[in-house]
Write an enzyme that holds these catalytic residues in place. Sequence first.
Site, mmCIF file in Angstrom:
data_model
loop_
_atom_site.group_PDB
_atom_site.id
_atom_site.type_symbol
_atom_site.label_atom_id
_atom_site.label_comp_id
_atom_site.label_asym_id
_atom_site.label_seq_id
_atom_site.Cartn_x
_atom_site.Cartn_y
_atom_site.Cartn_z
ATOM 1 C CB CYS A 68 23.947 -25.707 -5.564
ATOM 2 S SG CYS A 68 24.125 -24.477 -6.857
ATOM 3 C CB CYS A 114 25.380 -27.016 -11.152
ATOM 4 S SG CYS A 114 26.740 -26.641 -9.881
ATOM 5 C CB ALA A 130 16.339 -22.418 -8.890
#
Length: 417
Positions: free
Chosen positions: A160, A338, A305
């Site tokens: 991330c 993101c 993720a």
Amino acid sequence: SSRYKLVVVGGGTGGCAVASKFASLGKECVVVEPSDLHYYQPLWTLVGAGLKGFRLSVQPMREVLPKTCDWIKEKAVTFNPKENYIVLESGAKIEYQYLVVAMGIQLDYDKVRGALDALENDPVVASIYHPKWVHKTFPALQEFKGGNAVFTFPNTPIKCAGAPQKIMYLSDEIFRMLDVRDKTSVIYNTALGVIFGVKKYADALLKVVDKRDIKVNYKHNLVEVNHKTRTATFENLDDNSKQVYFQYDFLHLTPPMSSPDVLKKSPLANEGGWVDLHKHTLQHVKFPNVFGLGDCTSLPTSKTAAAAASQCGILHKNLSAVMSGKPTVPLYDGYTSCPLVTSSKHCILAEFDYEGQPLETLPFNQAREMRLMYNMKAHLLPALYWNGMLRGRWNGPSFVRKLLHLGLGRKPNLPSS
Ligand code: FAD
Ligand code: UQ1
């Protein structure tokens, strides 16, 4: 030794989602995962800013792994893909027909001199990347009385890549609410040469830092923290690694990261230490019965993720094909996403592919700070994660994108099979 049809190493985001997809294998499938707890790490940005409780980011591992499959609560330490087995920390040997590797990325706080010491001993040093140090973040922000607030981004791939600046925007908002912003310098020291890897969103973020009076220093790589003098030392990657010093009154650390040590030294790794996969099929380049997904892989996209969600559906298709003697299909376009939270109400939702080309779900420009996207990040995504993705029922938003663009959107760049 025991033998399984499918061994999944890692029960985090990617491993748990894949195991759920193969839950019908029952006891022929096992997850090897040493941790008692499963974390929804994307929440930690909001936990750090006091917007969500930490408890909402944790579930017992037993509750999230598929009940039909076996779980071995141990660490994998050796991979022997030529002979189709792994070895656990206890020395137990686990043989497999098919292997999925989803071990995540390792946090290397120890690679920055003094960082762990500062995290242990200095209340104004915090880090949303770690389940222990995320707890220090909001108390430190609340106690902040002005001075230098320094936020770092390391000289390695990280998960991330937006999070180190999201926590900064939320901190800036807190400083304004506390009425200390006019005696504060908010400083973003990044080892990168850009604020974000995709130009469309970088341009939008540069406007945000400008509007919020945040100072960005590029090619600044943190090498040492001295909490006794509250000094952070950076090497300037542009200037023969010349060292520059910053006094801090609040310090947010994003640690260097790397592939897990046990993977680095395994035959599955490429030179960089990552599980070496075909980037469109997720099959291992040397061992056709091995697949991988998530942060520990060589896939040249941003580690999130959201990326693991898209990968999980494609891995399921291709591994199922291999199991029944059929060819794999090149399906993964590198989709990653993101949610760049810029305040407690706003978010820019970056979505893009391997080429760094935007691949947006909604049919209008997502490079704007939007309330809708904040609400999605804070309220919709956690439920989608726990109830959808971890149960093998969420493969990312590509079907929504195709639906909303009425087939008029850009076609993904994939080789023909
Ligand atoms: P993980 O979920 O980290 O799981 C790895 C698992 O492997 C762990 O359970 C670990 O215990 C296990 N393991 C490790 N070593 C071994 C071993 N030797 N043997 C067996 N098991 C092992 N993503 C988004 O999409 N959106 C966001 O907004 C977002 N924000 C984030 C904010 C923060 C602060 C952080 C930290 C992450 C964020 N992410 C976000 C990234 C996201 O959490 C990860 O990309 C995702 O969890 C990757 O899944 P994974 O399965 O590869 O790794
Ligand atoms: C996503 O699928 C996902 O995984 C569940 C995330 O991790 C928390 C995300 O942050 C994002 C943005 C997505 C993509 C989902 C949509 C609805 C755009």
